[in-house]
Design an enzyme around this catalytic site. Sequence first.
Site, PDB file in Angstrom:
ATOM      1  N   TYR A 227      -2.461   4.298   5.047  1.00 19.95           N
ATOM      2  CA  TYR A 227      -3.354   4.669   3.865  1.00 19.95           C
ATOM      3  C   TYR A 227      -2.539   5.929   3.212  1.00 19.95           C
ATOM      4  O   TYR A 227      -2.330   5.819   1.800  1.00 19.95           O
ATOM      5  CB  TYR A 227      -4.648   4.483   3.950  1.00 19.95           C
ATOM      6  CG  TYR A 227      -5.401   4.683   2.895  1.00 19.95           C
ATOM      7  CD1 TYR A 227      -5.761   3.527   2.124  1.00 19.95           C
ATOM      8  CD2 TYR A 227      -6.258   5.802   2.391  1.00 19.95           C
ATOM      9  CE1 TYR A 227      -6.430   3.272   0.827  1.00 19.95           C
ATOM     10  CE2 TYR A 227      -7.155   5.680   1.238  1.00 19.95           C
ATOM     11  CZ  TYR A 227      -7.328   4.480   0.567  1.00 19.95           C
ATOM     12  OH  TYR A 227      -8.003   4.584  -0.471  1.00 19.95           O
TER      13      TYR A 227
ATOM     14  N   LYS B  94      -0.746   5.879  -0.767  1.00 22.04           N
ATOM     15  CA  LYS B  94      -1.656   6.788  -1.504  1.00 22.04           C
ATOM     16  C   LYS B  94      -0.769   8.095  -2.080  1.00 22.04           C
ATOM     17  O   LYS B  94      -0.469   8.328  -3.287  1.00 22.04           O
ATOM     18  CB  LYS B  94      -2.809   7.233  -1.401  1.00 22.04           C
ATOM     19  CG  LYS B  94      -3.839   5.995  -0.976  1.00 22.04           C
ATOM     20  CD  LYS B  94      -3.985   5.220  -2.323  1.00 22.04           C
ATOM     21  CE  LYS B  94      -5.021   4.073  -2.237  1.00 22.04           C
ATOM     22  NZ  LYS B  94      -5.057   3.381  -3.382  1.00 22.04           N
TER      23      LYS B  94
ATOM     24  N   SER C 109      -5.075   6.420  -6.951  1.00 19.84           N
ATOM     25  CA  SER C 109      -4.582   6.753  -5.601  1.00 19.84           C
ATOM     26  C   SER C 109      -6.065   7.116  -4.722  1.00 19.84           C
ATOM     27  O   SER C 109      -6.880   6.430  -4.784  1.00 19.84           O
ATOM     28  CB  SER C 109      -4.042   8.175  -5.737  1.00 19.84           C
ATOM     29  OG  SER C 109      -3.236   8.317  -4.468  1.00 19.84           O
TER      30      SER C 109
END
Length: 277
Positions: free
Chosen positions: A152, A156, A138
Amino acid sequence: MNKENQKVWLVTGTSKGLGLHLIKLLLSQGHKVIATSRNTDALEKEITSFKENLFPVKLDITSDTAVKKAIDESIEKLGRIDVVVNNAGYSLVGSMEEMTDAEFRATMDVNLFGTVNIIRNMMPHLRKQQSGHIINISSNAGYIGFEKAASYNAAKFALIGISEALAQEVINFGIKVTVVAPGQFRTEFMNSINYVKNRIEVYGVDEAEKMWTKFSGTQPGDPDKLSKILVQISEMEQPPLHLLLGPDTYELVTQKRAEEDAEFEKWKSLTLSTDFD
């Protein structure tokens, strides 16, 4: 390395960055490595030693069919896979308003659904083995929302939740799960950042691109040290479920947790007011 200690690793996103650093270390230690990449030619040019234990696989992890085929063929060839590192990914910089549907979905496909495809198709084999370790990469962006990085962040953050759920599902099969959140490490990652095509001046993406481009090559984190830690946790009987890596990540995440605790306490009266009287 004797065969008893030799493991078979599957690592995604290995032609550059952390993935490349990791597989070079693994090969030097005598492990067998199934290294996936969209560009295996670039990968093989980077590997000059210990090639006999390298098994490059050209793979688009966003294709569930291709992932299943690659994993099944790798198991047939090598007999087992002991450690899976879901490393492939990239970042898209731009505001929510600027991102097109296609740009947002492409980010999610690689950073999230590609990892899901790997896990889903690995599980029958790991469950049969009654062993294995899944390591999901992550980011500190999986704990903290950053402006101009929403897609993003979404991917994550999701990886952390998936890892927590998966760990509970597989514990009885002898399978371990770790989600790793690195900070800024000196790899090619900054050079692979994508930027939104349709830019609105007020969001400052042009300035962000200049800043990240300038920052590339100056990140404080050592990717070789990170790689050694991944090997270290793979050898633990009880590895961490959550692992923050880098002083920058530790500081950012612990500060964020303190701020969240304070906010929760501030609004506690509203939080506790929702049940029937």
